[in-house]
Scaffold this motif. Structure first.
Motif, PDB file in Angstrom:
ATOM      1  N   UNK A 155       0.803  -1.222   0.000  1.00 31.12           N
ATOM      2  CA  UNK A 155       0.000   0.000   0.000  1.00 31.12           C
ATOM      3  C   UNK A 155       0.835   1.271   0.000  1.00 31.12           C
ATOM      4  N   UNK A 156       2.160   1.117   0.144  1.00 26.37           N
ATOM      5  CA  UNK A 156       3.019   2.304   0.164  1.00 26.37           C
ATOM      6  C   UNK A 156       4.412   1.943  -0.316  1.00 26.37           C
ATOM      7  N   UNK A 157       5.062   2.886  -0.997  1.00 20.31           N
ATOM      8  CA  UNK A 157       6.406   2.654  -1.504  1.00 20.31           C
ATOM      9  C   UNK A 157       7.397   2.473  -0.365  1.00 20.31           C
ATOM     10  N   UNK A 158       7.175   3.152   0.755  1.00 15.28           N
ATOM     11  CA  UNK A 158       8.120   3.115   1.862  1.00 15.28           C
ATOM     12  C   UNK A 158       7.997   1.845   2.693  1.00 15.28           C
ATOM     13  N   UNK A 159       6.947   1.073   2.479  1.00 18.17           N
ATOM     14  CA  UNK A 159       6.737  -0.153   3.244  1.00 18.17           C
ATOM     15  C   UNK A 159       6.949  -1.373   2.361  1.00 18.17           C
ATOM     16  N   UNK A 160       7.682  -2.360   2.875  1.00 18.06           N
ATOM     17  CA  UNK A 160       7.908  -3.597   2.146  1.00 18.06           C
ATOM     18  C   UNK A 160       6.900  -4.669   2.532  1.00 18.06           C
ATOM     19  N   UNK A 161       5.897  -4.323   3.291  1.00 20.02           N
ATOM     20  CA  UNK A 161       4.908  -5.288   3.758  1.00 20.02           C
ATOM     21  C   UNK A 161       3.859  -5.521   2.676  1.00 20.02           C
ATOM     22  N   UNK A 162       3.599  -6.799   2.409  1.00 16.99           N
ATOM     23  CA  UNK A 162       2.541  -7.195   1.471  1.00 16.99           C
ATOM     24  C   UNK A 162       1.327  -7.653   2.287  1.00 16.99           C
ATOM     25  N   UNK A 163       0.202  -7.055   1.999  1.00 17.56           N
ATOM     26  CA  UNK A 163      -1.028  -7.415   2.679  1.00 17.56           C
ATOM     27  C   UNK A 163      -1.881  -8.292   1.774  1.00 17.56           C
ATOM     28  N   UNK A 164      -2.606  -9.208   2.413  1.00 14.58           N
ATOM     29  CA  UNK A 164      -3.478 -10.145   1.699  1.00 14.58           C
ATOM     30  C   UNK A 164      -4.908  -9.610   1.744  1.00 14.58           C
ATOM     31  N   UNK A 165      -5.497  -9.373   0.578  1.00 17.74           N
ATOM     32  CA  UNK A 165      -6.856  -8.861   0.519  1.00 17.74           C
ATOM     33  C   UNK A 165      -7.764  -9.851  -0.211  1.00 17.74           C
TER      34      UNK A 165
END
Length: 122
Positions: A101-111
């Motif tokens: 959801x953001x370039x600064x975050x490497x977290x992938x969320x499952x939707x």
């Protein structure tokens, strides 16, 4: 926030076709793999088809040669073209996507989407 909205389900006779769509919207930086699952009454949810960000695809054996998954990255949308439908394809179909959801975050969320009913009559 991110939403996945499916459309295209319905009632069709055996041998017919349907095309499912799933559009992702909201705060999206990047989408990785996109998948279609289905769940029939009394059965576990199963993975039907998957497509990577590079458009590599994979299918469960029972739909190979009949279903085609594709994506339009410009529209953040994944499709499932279903041909030669069989009564055993009857299920609620869900789309799923791994999203940053953001370039600064490497977290992938499952939707997950809310599901769309596909009913194939014999």
């Amino acid at each position: 926030q991110v939403q996945l909205v499916e459309s295209g389900g319905g009632l069709v006779q055996a041998g017919g076709s349907l095309r499912l769509s799933c559009a992702a919207s909201g705060t999206i930086f990047r989408i990785n793999a996109m998948r279609w699952y289905r769940q029939a009454p009394g059965k576990q949810r199963e993975l039907v088809a998957a497509i990577t960000s590079g458009s590599s695809t994979d299918y469960v054996d029972s739909v190979k040669g009949r279903f085609t998954i594709s994506r339009d990255n410009a529209k953040n949308t994944v499709y499932l073209q279903m041909n030669s439908l069989k009564p055993e394809d009857t299920a609620v179909y869900y789309c799923n996507a791994a999203i940053r959801t953001a370039m600064v975050s490497m977290v992938w969320y499952d939707y997950w989407g809310q599901g769309t009913q596909v009913t194939v009559s014999s």
